[in-house]
Scaffold this active site. Structure first.
Site, PDB file in Angstrom:
ATOM      1  N   ALA A  93     -19.989  -0.522  -2.504  1.00  0.00           N
ATOM      2  CA  ALA A  93     -19.593  -1.008  -1.183  1.00  0.00           C
ATOM      3  C   ALA A  93     -19.403   0.146  -0.206  1.00  0.00           C
ATOM      4  CB  ALA A  93     -18.303  -1.818  -1.292  1.00  0.00           C
ATOM      5  N   ASP A  97       0.843  -1.188   0.000  1.00  0.00           N
ATOM      6  CA  ASP A  97       0.000   0.000   0.000  1.00  0.00           C
ATOM      7  C   ASP A  97       0.885   1.248   0.000  1.00  0.00           C
ATOM      8  OD1 ASP A  97      -3.226   0.276   0.857  1.00  0.00           O
ATOM      9  OD2 ASP A  97      -2.033   2.084   1.157  1.00  0.00           O
ATOM     10  N   TYR A 128     -14.142   4.978 -14.792  1.00  0.00           N
ATOM     11  CA  TYR A 128     -14.030   3.879 -13.830  1.00  0.00           C
ATOM     12  C   TYR A 128     -14.542   2.573 -14.440  1.00  0.00           C
ATOM     13  CZ  TYR A 128     -14.565   1.248  -9.488  1.00  0.00           C
ATOM     14  OH  TYR A 128     -14.486   0.283  -8.509  1.00  0.00           O
ATOM     15  N   LYS A 187     -12.493  -1.026 -15.062  1.00  0.00           N
ATOM     16  CA  LYS A 187     -12.903  -2.306 -14.482  1.00  0.00           C
ATOM     17  C   LYS A 187     -13.329  -3.298 -15.562  1.00  0.00           C
ATOM     18  CE  LYS A 187     -11.994  -1.452 -10.202  1.00  0.00           C
ATOM     19  NZ  LYS A 187     -10.919  -2.208  -9.503  1.00  0.00           N
ATOM     20  N   ASN A 200      -5.999  -5.693  -5.378  1.00  0.00           N
ATOM     21  CA  ASN A 200      -7.136  -4.885  -4.930  1.00  0.00           C
ATOM     22  C   ASN A 200      -6.911  -3.380  -5.084  1.00  0.00           C
ATOM     23  OD1 ASN A 200      -9.665  -4.427  -3.116  1.00  0.00           O
ATOM     24  ND2 ASN A 200      -8.012  -3.342  -2.059  1.00  0.00           N
ATOM     25  N   THR A 242     -17.231   1.720   1.658  1.00  0.00           N
ATOM     26  CA  THR A 242     -15.788   1.869   1.790  1.00  0.00           C
ATOM     27  C   THR A 242     -15.429   3.344   1.991  1.00  0.00           C
ATOM     28  OG1 THR A 242     -15.494   2.159  -0.592  1.00  0.00           O
ATOM     29  CG2 THR A 242     -15.408  -0.108   0.272  1.00  0.00           C
ATOM     30  N   ASP A 282       3.746   2.363  -4.559  1.00  0.00           N
ATOM     31  CA  ASP A 282       2.701   2.908  -5.424  1.00  0.00           C
ATOM     32  C   ASP A 282       2.646   2.010  -6.650  1.00  0.00           C
ATOM     33  OD1 ASP A 282       1.253   4.360  -7.358  1.00  0.00           O
ATOM     34  OD2 ASP A 282       1.886   6.281  -6.517  1.00  0.00           O
ATOM     35  N   VAL A 283       1.492   1.421  -6.927  1.00  0.00           N
ATOM     36  CA  VAL A 283       1.412   0.446  -8.022  1.00  0.00           C
ATOM     37  C   VAL A 283       1.606   1.080  -9.395  1.00  0.00           C
ATOM     38  CG1 VAL A 283      -0.020  -1.167  -6.712  1.00  0.00           C
ATOM     39  CG2 VAL A 283      -1.119   0.558  -8.176  1.00  0.00           C
TER      40      VAL A 283
END
Length: 248
Positions: free
Chosen positions: A178, A38, A145, A149, A80, A180, A53-54
């Site tokens: 969700a 993360d 978004y 996805k 995720n 979140t 950082d991805v």
């Protein structure tokens, strides 16, 4: 259930909050040794963290190598980490498109690419990607978004086809809206947060937001050795939103 993942190791990206944290906690509580990857600087209570950082391939490779070293191998990868975006097709400029796709799609690629050598050495290798109802249902004001996805959904199927011969299962979980931190921030920014929350809850047939815990339980099923014949599958956790058409 506490012994389901005994002896197995897992890496969860975006694991410091929300669905990622719930997933990391479920896997740990069921016996896995878990590291979260993360951007956060502080590890969640009871979990080990590698910072990355991805969107940065160098950081990803270093962090995955560090996680594998700490864990002594890798059996489960949960992709995720991701970001959201709002607006229709004309709402986001090119830079925003590049940013979201770079994190949500290429981020998954970078982490998986770095983890594959270790997963290939596992007898119980499983990859679970966090997708979204936005990949399968047209949602208003979610063009960017949804596109990201949708790519995750297609990529999951392609990965499953490519890796099945190597004994690596690849699946995805498709959450509905969700409860979140990201959704919380959207609600806080709305003109009428209570009305916006009510609208999001009403959109899902079971009449409420999906909990992070419910999504985490689905991820755990897909990652479990008990699901050894499940690959190339997307598991909806959306209160029936994808398939039900209720009469009002």
């Amino acid at each position: 259930m506490s012994e389901e993942f005994d002896g197995l190791t897992a890496l969860v990206t975006g694991g410091a909050s929300g669905i990622g944290l719930a997933t990391a906690t479920v896997l740990r509580d069921r016996g896995a040794r878990v590291v979260v990857l993360d951007r956060a600087d502080t590890a969640p209570d009871g979990l080990d963290l590698v910072h990355a950082d991805v969107s940065d391939d160098g950081q990803v490779r270093s962090a995955v190598a560090a996680a594998v070293e700490r864990l002594g191998g890798l059996d489960i990868l949960v992709n995720n980490a991701g970001v959201g975006a709002q607006g229709g097709i004309d709402a986001n400029d090119d830079d925003e498109w590049r940013k979201v796709l770079d994190i949500n799609v290429l981020g998954l690629v970078r982490v998986t690419r770095a983890a594959l050598p270790s997963l290939r050495a596992s007898d119980h290798a499983a990859i679970v990607n966090t997708c979204s109802i936005a990949a399968t249902a047209g949602l208003p004001n979610r063009a960017l978004y949804s596109a990201s996805k949708g790519a995750v959904l297609s990529l999951t199927l392609a990965m499953a086809a490519d890796l099945i011969a190597e004994g690596i299962r690849v699946n995805a979980v498709n959450p509905g809206t969700a409860d979140t931190p990201w959704v919380g921030r959207l609600l806080d920014a709305a003109d009428d947060p209570a009305a916006e929350r009510a609208a999001l809850e009403a959109r899902q047939p079971h009449g409420r937001l999906v909990s992070a815990q419910e999504v985490a339980n689905a991820v755990a099923y897909l990652a479990s050795p008990g699901a050894g014949s499940t690959t190339g599958t997307t598991l909806a956790v959306d209160g029936g939103m994808a398939g039900l058409r209720l009469r009002k």
